[in-house]
Design an enzyme around this catalytic site. Sequence first.
Site, PDB file in Angstrom:
ATOM      1  CG  ASP A  37      -3.571  -3.195   1.418  1.00 53.88           C
ATOM      2  OD1 ASP A  37      -3.289  -4.185   2.129  1.00 53.88           O
ATOM      3  OD2 ASP A  37      -2.933  -2.888   0.401  1.00 53.88           O
ATOM      4  CB  ALA A  51      -0.964  -0.021   1.189  1.00 50.38           C
TER       5      ALA A  51
END
Lengths: 351, 351
Positions: free
Chosen positions: A237, A51
């Site tokens: 994420d 991420a």
Amino acid sequence: MKQLNSTALKVDQDRISILDQTRLPNQEIWLEIPDPDAMVGAIRRLSVRGAPLISIAACVSLALHAAKIESEGVSGDEFAINIRETAERLRESRPTAVNLMLALDRMVFRVAPESLSTAHLIATAERIFEDDLALCEAIATHGQQVIEDGDAILTHCNTGGLGTTGIGTAIGVIRKAHELGKRIHVYVDETRPLLQGGRLTTWELDRAGVPYTLICDNMAAGLMRDGKIQRAIVGADRVALNGDFANKTGTYSVAVLCDYHRVPFYCAAPFTTVDPECANGDTIPIELRDGDEVRGFAGTGLVWSPAECQVYNPAFDVTPGKLLTGLILDSGYYPSDAIEAGALTELFAPG
Amino acid sequence: MKQLNSTALKVDQDRISILDQTRLPNQEIWLEIPDPDAMVGAIRRLSVRGAPLISIAACVSLALHAAKIESEGVSGDEFAINIRETAERLRESRPTAVNLMLALDRMVFRVAPESLSTAHLIATAERIFEDDLALCEAIATHGQQVIEDGDAILTHCNTGGLGTTGIGTAIGVIRKAHELGKRIHVYVDETRPLLQGGRLTTWELDRAGVPYTLICDNMAAGLMRDGKIQRAIVGADRVALNGDFANKTGTYSVAVLCDYHRVPFYCAAPFTTVDPECANGDTIPIELRDGDEVRGFAGTGLVWSPAECQVYNPAFDVTPGKLLTGLILDSGYYPSDAIEAGALTELFAPG
């Protein structure tokens, strides 16, 4: 643009190179990514992943694109429209991780059109790249309060230097503990279907000299019952304000197994992963990926299941905040009850 | 010996053939297994697998070996010693499934030396082969009381016609439900590391026309939370008298996830899987297999993890009987509380 170096992303003048993470650990191949559309492709096929790192890679790609079109004479409204459209394409490359969206907001979508210059884009991209190193260091430092000498620690997916520009999030906490002389052992979930644990976390822990044992995801429960795992740490994420968080598929399973076996369970992430627009996990979009990733091992062409069989392949799942023992951010450690009392909402309070 | 036919094991006169399960579903290759030592190899590398089927394959192999050495003039003590030593080698091919041990007891180790004839071995092997068909049918029938129209059912590993001579154990229950017109859907755990779900259960369900969805093992938890799975059924390699049972690695994880999400969890097996010598699961030996099965995909030479990395690879795990909703045997359905009250011990009570 400045020269920028990390484990899997390098910028040298106007050239961006990524270490192709679909080929690790067997081959270390650097790919040059000439423009934002090539970066969208690299993000989608997970040549660049994690991420924090995809957001940084997208930003440097956009900044260098701005410099290029400016040098070609594009300016004014045409420049602004081009940058916004390019940023839109980058933003849509993956739907779940929020760092990408928030970074592009900072680069483009929350910038007044008259301020949207190449200079702004380059300076912001450089700052996002360099800030991530410090975010990782701060996470690793705050995380030490939950790691004890002698711990065996389960982790899932890859959350290290391959997914950030620093030492990583969950893996950063682990590496720092090892560097500080804590005698730790890591159990690495291989993390089907794309095997980020088996391929990438193993590669990173080998390089860092941290002792580990690779397992299949379905073996963690037995190790917990046998008292072989003292805690689990994963990345994220997207984190909602109530502590619910999306992370690599299989994370929710780890959380439930930890809860059942009374194994403390932590998530480590930079503040750029917390989505202030997201009150809880129900609204986090979950990317569904190609069935061949489950039918075989994507990227090798190897398919071991019937070619047409029906597959369910969510790239992420959502873990309820109530299953967290605590959240490790760059800004500090937040035990479950602090999150419940609104600690993440307060992070975004004005002033 | 009689002509005997099943999905993955055939006997024609003095020839035994097995469908090589390491090559399914991409290739359907029958291997001739000329003698017991070749059968030991086939069992160890899982070309023939499934607790009931390996016991049957070992028995027919031993019976044909007896006929062969008898025709070569071996008799008396020499015959008995040869048969016992051959049976020992077959018995040691895999340590966890008890069917193999119990079948060889019936063939050899609990037979008076003067009764240990080729005729006895052939008749017993034929009976064990043919009895398994009826055991599967009975399991499938008793199992219907726990399957409802509209159920989505999770299963782990392969427990079908590839692991038995009949329609299977857990898969037998599922196939029978489908044949009876119950509208069911199966979620198939791929079952790392050897992918018996992804390769074998998919192949069998395709052939039987039962609708299914293939998932990675770590995705089942999310489906349970979303209410997509109504029950789970697995097989067993050894059941202790208190209901603890060993089954494919990852079964314990399924059991815990079912418990957490209040999803009924069943085990289906023939009585030949219940070990009367085993009071609880603590004494069941667990086979540890080669690390390359986890580092990659065994049999293809494909290794995606660092070649020398440390791996933990138990082939089985033990699930406590208290996590069972019930046990489906050929002799009937045993809810958890009946097992706790001693129902399995009573199966072996004299008279």
